[in-house]
Design an enzyme around this catalytic site. Structure first.
Site, PDB file in Angstrom:
ATOM      1  N   ILE A  71      97.204  30.030  41.089  1.00 37.39           N
ATOM      2  CA  ILE A  71      98.594  29.640  41.312  1.00 37.39           C
ATOM      3  C   ILE A  71      99.374  29.906  40.029  1.00 37.39           C
ATOM      4  CG2 ILE A  71     100.157  27.783  41.988  1.00 37.39           C
ATOM      5  CD1 ILE A  71      97.990  28.457  44.039  1.00 37.39           C
ATOM      6  N   GLU A 163     101.937  30.713  44.483  1.00 43.66           N
ATOM      7  CA  GLU A 163     102.996  30.479  43.500  1.00 43.66           C
ATOM      8  C   GLU A 163     103.723  29.167  43.748  1.00 43.66           C
ATOM      9  OE1 GLU A 163     105.903  30.319  45.341  1.00 43.66           O
ATOM     10  OE2 GLU A 163     104.569  31.001  46.961  1.00 43.66           O
ATOM     11  N   GLY A 303     104.181  28.278  50.646  1.00 44.67           N
ATOM     12  CA  GLY A 303     103.778  28.971  49.427  1.00 44.67           C
ATOM     13  C   GLY A 303     102.515  28.350  48.873  1.00 44.67           C
ATOM     14  N   GLU A 304     102.361  28.397  47.535  1.00 44.08           N
ATOM     15  CA  GLU A 304     101.163  27.844  46.867  1.00 44.08           C
ATOM     16  C   GLU A 304      99.895  28.618  47.218  1.00 44.08           C
ATOM     17  OE1 GLU A 304     100.435  23.729  47.805  1.00 44.08           O
ATOM     18  OE2 GLU A 304     102.428  23.074  47.215  1.00 44.08           O
ATOM     19  N   GLY A 305     100.009  29.709  47.964  1.00 44.15           N
ATOM     20  CA  GLY A 305      98.814  30.391  48.457  1.00 44.15           C
ATOM     21  C   GLY A 305      98.209  29.723  49.671  1.00 44.15           C
TER      22      GLY A 305
END
Lengths: 336, 336
Positions: A71, A163, A303-305
């Site tokens: 991240i 991210e 997000g955050e993967g």
């Protein structure tokens, strides 16, 4: 591992020199797939996934035992334009949440056996507001690309890049428009949830950024309109290719970063699959432009993967079947 | 656990007496979901899944630690009509493959931490060819329903039912047409891969079965047109409801068995979700009829519970996020 580039031009060369898949492994995996105890094609996309993964790993019967989730977090000067529903301090608060194990991506990484690393990228120094000037200097974008490159563990066998960055759907929309074409409105969405007025403001901000930074060079678009976490993701995805590590792309922001690579060098994303279709409006358009069909479509837009991490499970299932199943001959099953 | 029915009429009563979800757990889970460190709704369907699962498990912050996959295998007299691309002996060969750990479902069960049990159902005594008479007597269908019921471990916290049975897409198509309406051609597909002539033959067989066994009673349709593995899956899904164990439905054959329950008693599948959309042509129509949106759509058409087992990963991810994430207050994150 240290990055083999220190300018954007050298990064471009690095992309051009990246390895392809292993032809023997691809052929061996396809052959094995045809012998497994199932009707031909009955595992659908799992079969294609397994052969694809085998090719990039260079072995006909691979395993997934060391996935890495990284991240990257960045802050964005363009937040001054009122483009997000959340205040910029949330970026650093969420990094602490990642570090303490409280975010969605922590749970998903653990659930699918992935190591997770977090890289806050100079959060106290936001990129410049791209409506006023380039988001980053060349030194800044190179530093972020290098951080991303170095963050990839060469011993891992699967990569997810995620991210965090309040304002980064605005940067991603601007980058996407610059490298994939179209208007600001085609790429600008509600992000974490701006209202109608916020969406209008955001679209105008993206349009002004595009007008100010017209360029045909995808890496220049990344520098002028992107952000540190986007550049770091691009660097990590390129490093994964260098190390023959397949990548699962996450949602809108990750895919925008990846699109820079695809447009900078043809085939630069051949080692990457789309983990999911995000609910962020323009993600479908982005995946279409890249020719990537998402594995999952569950309305995620975090997000955050997170969507990509969820897709690790699907890929693990595909590889478990491919490498673990008996052949017709081994099992003594008639093959029709 | 012994089944609380010994006639189809008593089974019908059992369905009518099944418990619903726990209202307090549903409310508690929804409240918790709203406090987690993410923008509202950003985890999309994962949020709905977690709340649904919490309701059926009767706890606002549940875990998934004991999934069970049960494979039922049966043989079909209707194979005499030439409806399958594979010979009937493959059923017993594949049961051996399941028992030795070589099939796709073995790998997927292991990958997602599920216990897997296999129940071959009198494979040396195929059901009667339904173009000639009822596939099963009431005693036979009850025995299969009871086996399915008893196969469910009351201590498990998630159930996947899968099947193996050469010829069973034909039986499933006939059952679906009988309980959901429409013509034989609407429900008949290529199964493991019959050619055009095979498909025509199969459609005609289904049409003849429907003509011979017209009934408004879904349980009678299961008896006359189904098979032991379909009845056992129906019994297991009903038992799961009795024990408050959520169910992930697999593909065409599993969903046809489940459809019998939904049509026998309104809401009998409220504890079940659709794991995936199968490539078997009429599965979409079947899911539409049941109002179930699949979690995955990856072109699988293997049966064995494989698509549902893959979806265990998605549900585990949803529950991991729901029960493991920090709240805004716990993490000190501003909530917009």
């Amino acid at each position: 591992m240290q990055a083999p580039f220190s300018t954007l031009s050298e990064f471009q060369t690095t992309l051009a020199q990246a390895p392809g898949p292993d032809a023997d492994a691809l052929a061996g995996a396809a052959d094995r797939n045809g012998q497994l105890t199932k009707p031909p094609g009955a595992l659908g996309r799992l079969e294609d996934l397994a052969i694809w993964y085998a090719g990039w790993r260079g072995m006909a019967r691979p395993q997934i035992s060391a996935p890495q989730v990284i991240i990257f977090a960045g802050n964005h000067g363009v937040c001054a334009q009122g483009v997000s529903a959340f205040p910029p301090e949330v970026t650093v608060q969420m990094v602490a949440n990642f570090e303490h194990g409280g975010a969605a991506i922590n749970q998903l990484s653990q659930a699918f056996g992935a190591k997770m690393d977090v890289y806050p990228l100079q959060l106290d120094q936001p990129t410049q507001d791209f409506t006023q000037g380039p988001a980053m200097t060349e030194a800044e974008v190179i530093a972020a690309l290098q951080t991303g490159w170095a963050a990839v563990d060469p011993a891992s066998d699967l990569l997810v890049t995620g991210e965090m960055g309040i304002g980064n759907t605005t940067a991603a929309a601007a980058v996407a428009a610059a490298v994939l074409g179209g208007e600001a409105a085609d790429w600008t969405g509600r992000g974490t949830g701006v209202d109608d007025a916020g969406l209008d403001r955001k679209t105008d901000v993206v349009a002004r950024g595009l007008a100010l930074h017209a360029t045909d060079n995808p890496l220049e678009a990344l520098r002028c309109l992107g952000g540190r976490e986007l550049a770091a993701m691009a660097g990590a995805i390129a490093a994964a290719r260098h190390h023959s590590i397949p990548v699962i792309l996450d949602g809108f922001i990750c895919t925008a970063a990846a699109a820079v690579l695809a447009k900078a060098h043809d085939g630069a994303l051949d080692h990457a699959i789309a983990g999911h279709l995000s609910a962020e409006g323009a993600h479908q358009r982005m995946l279409d432009a890249l020719g990537k069909a998402p594995l999952l479509s569950l309305g995620l837009r975090l997000g955050e993967g997170s969507g990509a991490a969820l897709a690790i499970g699907v890929l693990k299932g595909a590889i478990a079947c491919h490498s673990g199943m008996a052949t017709f001959a081994e099992a003594g099953v008639s093959d029709g």
